[in-house]
Design a protein around this motif. Structure first.
Motif, short mmCIF file in Angstrom:
data_model
loop_
_atom_site.label_atom_id
_atom_site.label_comp_id
_atom_site.label_asym_id
_atom_site.label_seq_id
_atom_site.Cartn_x
_atom_site.Cartn_y
_atom_site.Cartn_z
N SER A 27 -47.93 -18.59 32.38
CA SER A 27 -47.50 -19.40 31.24
C SER A 27 -46.34 -20.33 31.64
O SER A 27 -46.32 -21.52 31.30
CB SER A 27 -47.09 -18.45 30.11
OG SER A 27 -46.34 -19.11 29.15
N ALA A 28 -45.36 -19.79 32.38
CA ALA A 28 -44.20 -20.58 32.82
C ALA A 28 -44.64 -21.67 33.79
O ALA A 28 -44.10 -22.80 33.77
CB ALA A 28 -43.18 -19.67 33.51
N THR A 29 -45.60 -21.36 34.64
CA THR A 29 -46.09 -22.32 35.63
C THR A 29 -46.84 -23.46 34.93
O THR A 29 -46.66 -24.64 35.26
CB THR A 29 -47.01 -21.62 36.65
OG1 THR A 29 -46.25 -20.58 37.27
CG2 THR A 29 -47.52 -22.58 37.71
N CYS B 77 -40.34 -11.28 37.62
CA CYS B 77 -41.56 -11.49 38.42
C CYS B 77 -41.19 -11.57 39.91
O CYS B 77 -41.89 -11.01 40.76
CB CYS B 77 -42.26 -12.76 37.95
SG CYS B 77 -43.81 -13.07 38.78
N ALA B 78 -40.06 -12.26 40.20
CA ALA B 78 -39.62 -12.37 41.60
C ALA B 78 -39.28 -10.99 42.16
O ALA B 78 -39.63 -10.66 43.30
CB ALA B 78 -38.41 -13.31 41.69
N GLU B 79 -38.60 -10.16 41.33
CA GLU B 79 -38.28 -8.78 41.77
C GLU B 79 -39.55 -8.00 42.06
O GLU B 79 -39.66 -7.29 43.05
CB GLU B 79 -37.58 -8.03 40.61
CG GLU B 79 -36.09 -8.06 40.61
CD GLU B 79 -35.54 -7.36 39.36
OE1 GLU B 79 -36.13 -6.34 38.92
OE2 GLU B 79 -34.54 -7.85 38.83
N SER C 123 -45.35 -18.38 46.83
CA SER C 123 -44.58 -19.60 47.08
C SER C 123 -44.60 -20.54 45.87
O SER C 123 -43.61 -21.25 45.62
CB SER C 123 -45.07 -20.30 48.34
OG SER C 123 -46.45 -20.47 48.29
N VAL C 124 -45.68 -20.56 45.11
CA VAL C 124 -45.71 -21.40 43.90
C VAL C 124 -44.66 -20.86 42.92
O VAL C 124 -43.90 -21.62 42.31
CB VAL C 124 -47.12 -21.39 43.27
CG1 VAL C 124 -47.11 -22.14 41.94
CG2 VAL C 124 -48.13 -22.00 44.22
N ALA C 125 -44.60 -19.54 42.80
CA ALA C 125 -43.63 -18.92 41.88
C ALA C 125 -42.20 -19.29 42.26
O ALA C 125 -41.35 -19.50 41.38
CB ALA C 125 -43.80 -17.41 41.88
N GLU C 126 -41.92 -19.40 43.55
CA GLU C 126 -40.55 -19.74 43.97
C GLU C 126 -40.15 -21.13 43.46
O GLU C 126 -39.05 -21.34 42.97
CB GLU C 126 -40.44 -19.70 45.50
CG GLU C 126 -40.30 -18.28 46.03
CD GLU C 126 -40.39 -18.21 47.55
OE1 GLU C 126 -40.05 -19.21 48.21
OE2 GLU C 126 -40.81 -17.15 48.04
N TRP D 176 -37.07 -23.59 36.55
CA TRP D 176 -36.61 -22.93 35.32
C TRP D 176 -35.10 -22.67 35.38
O TRP D 176 -34.40 -22.82 34.39
CB TRP D 176 -37.38 -21.64 35.06
CG TRP D 176 -38.69 -21.94 34.39
CD1 TRP D 176 -39.91 -22.04 34.97
CD2 TRP D 176 -38.90 -22.26 33.01
NE1 TRP D 176 -40.87 -22.39 34.05
CE2 TRP D 176 -40.27 -22.53 32.84
CE3 TRP D 176 -38.06 -22.36 31.90
CZ2 TRP D 176 -40.81 -22.88 31.60
CZ3 TRP D 176 -38.60 -22.70 30.67
CH2 TRP D 176 -39.96 -22.96 30.53
N HIS D 177 -34.59 -22.32 36.56
CA HIS D 177 -33.14 -22.10 36.66
C HIS D 177 -32.37 -23.41 36.47
O HIS D 177 -31.30 -23.42 35.85
CB HIS D 177 -32.77 -21.40 37.97
CG HIS D 177 -32.77 -19.90 37.82
ND1 HIS D 177 -31.71 -19.22 37.27
CD2 HIS D 177 -33.73 -18.99 38.07
CE1 HIS D 177 -32.01 -17.93 37.21
NE2 HIS D 177 -33.22 -17.76 37.68
N LYS D 178 -32.93 -24.52 36.96
CA LYS D 178 -32.27 -25.82 36.74
C LYS D 178 -32.26 -26.14 35.24
O LYS D 178 -31.27 -26.65 34.71
CB LYS D 178 -32.99 -26.92 37.52
CG LYS D 178 -32.70 -26.86 39.01
CD LYS D 178 -33.45 -27.98 39.72
CE LYS D 178 -33.35 -27.80 41.22
NZ LYS D 178 -34.45 -28.48 41.94
#
Ligand code: NAD
Length: 295
Positions: A176-178, A243-245, A255-258, A264-266
């Motif tokens: 969803s975030a992607t 998700c990263a954890e 790598s797409v998630a990274e 999202w952090h920006k």
């Protein structure tokens, strides 16, 4: 059935209201007094603390923001764990599998069963009772609670293993975030080239690029510029942190998630934790020097 509900926010309020409307007696608590008062006005019982709920009902539902808050409410001093009547803890927040496993084990040691049941489908789904409800729990407890969960949405039993439903939820929210991040970039590209934003959405939704952002978030909250979908940037970013954890823990390179996580952090830094998560499009717009709006 007599149930408790803790956390009457964007999701909790409409989910608890569905249980109430289905004829269950609901005793509710939220740190925000006004939320409890609005819920009591609909016919619920109000409580003054988590422990008061846990002293009065056997089954408690929760919909709370973060893993730290869920831990405090479940196992902190005067938490659910200290209640004299509670037997089941139905946890609908997004916390990741580590928190679910640890909280579940602490409660189990005190004879309370955790029913891990995160949800997806947003405020609209919570109001209409069309959420995806993902459950991992002992089969007998799941069978007992299934009729209540049916009021909240479409129920998927993913297994008895603690935390498995949380992993399912993170898999969903990563996508969803992607979709929202990538659709924001794609729409900014088209808008800057001169394409009409509404027309682009129509084409994408008829073609193969369609996704939950192009079908729902753009038409409802980004094209009109209202940025009011009902989920915060802080909570979306929390889900990607989880998700990263999880990907690190399981040894699955993503790598797409990274890249999505960084975007999202920006947005979080620029728009703040309480902003609506659709403001990621506003961040992308500002970087691109273009607006993505319906005419
Ligand atoms: P929210 O911030 O709107 O609601 C959380 C509620 O918990 C608030 O009313 C807050 O006052 C209350 N609260 C916080 N700390 C508390 C405490 N210690 N004791 C009692 N009440 C407390 O959040 P939300 O959007 O409703 O999300 C809730 C959970 O559901 C989150 O884990 C989120 O990731 C997940 N979720 C949200 C959505 C969505 O679209 N909003 C969709 C699916 C899942």
């Amino acid at each position: 059935m007599d149930v408790g509900f803790i956390g009457l926010g964007n999701m909790g309020f409409p989910m608890a209201a569905r249980l109430l409307d289905a004829g269950h007696r609901v005793t509710a608590f939220d740190m925000r007094r006004d939320a409890v008062e609005r819920f009591v006005a609909r016919g619920a019982q109000g409580a003054g603390s988590v422990k008061e709920v846990a002293d009065s009902v056997e089954t408690i539902f929760t919909s709370l923001p973060t893993p730290a808050i869920v831990r405090a409410v479940a196992t902190g001093p005067d938490g659910v764990i200290a209640g004299s009547k509670v037997k089941r803890f139905v946890e609908m927040s997004t916390t990741g599998s580590k928190t679910a496993v640890e909280v579940g084990a602490a409660l189990r040691a005190r004879g309370i069963t955790m029913i891990d049941s995160p949800v997806s489908g947003g405020v609209a789904g919570a109001t209409k009772g069309t959420l995806a409800v993902m459950v991992s729990a002992p089969q007998a407890d799941f069978d007992l609670l299934k009729p209540l969960l049916d009021q909240i949405g479409k129920v998927f039993f993913v297994g008895e293993k603690p935390g498995l439903a949380q992993t399912m939820k993170l898999v969903n929210n990563y996508l969803s975030a992607t979709a929202l991040a990538a659709t924001s970039e794609a729409m900014a590209l088209g808008a800057k080239a001169g394409l009409d934003a509404s027309l682009m959405c129509d084409v994408i939704n008829t073609g193969s690029g369609r996704n939950s952002a192009s079908q729902d978030k753009f038409p409802r909250s980004i094209l009109p510029g209202t940025f009011d979908f009902g989920f915060s940037t802080g909570l979306m970013t929390k889900d990607l942190d989880l998700c990263a954890e999880e990907s690190e823990h399981l040894g699955v390179p993503m790598s797409v998630a990274e890249a999505v996580h960084a975007l999202w952090h920006k947005t979080l830094d620029r728009e703040g934790a309480d902003s609506d998560f659709t403001t990621i499009a506003r961040y992308v717009e500002d970087q691109a020097g273009v607006k993505i709006r319906a005419k």
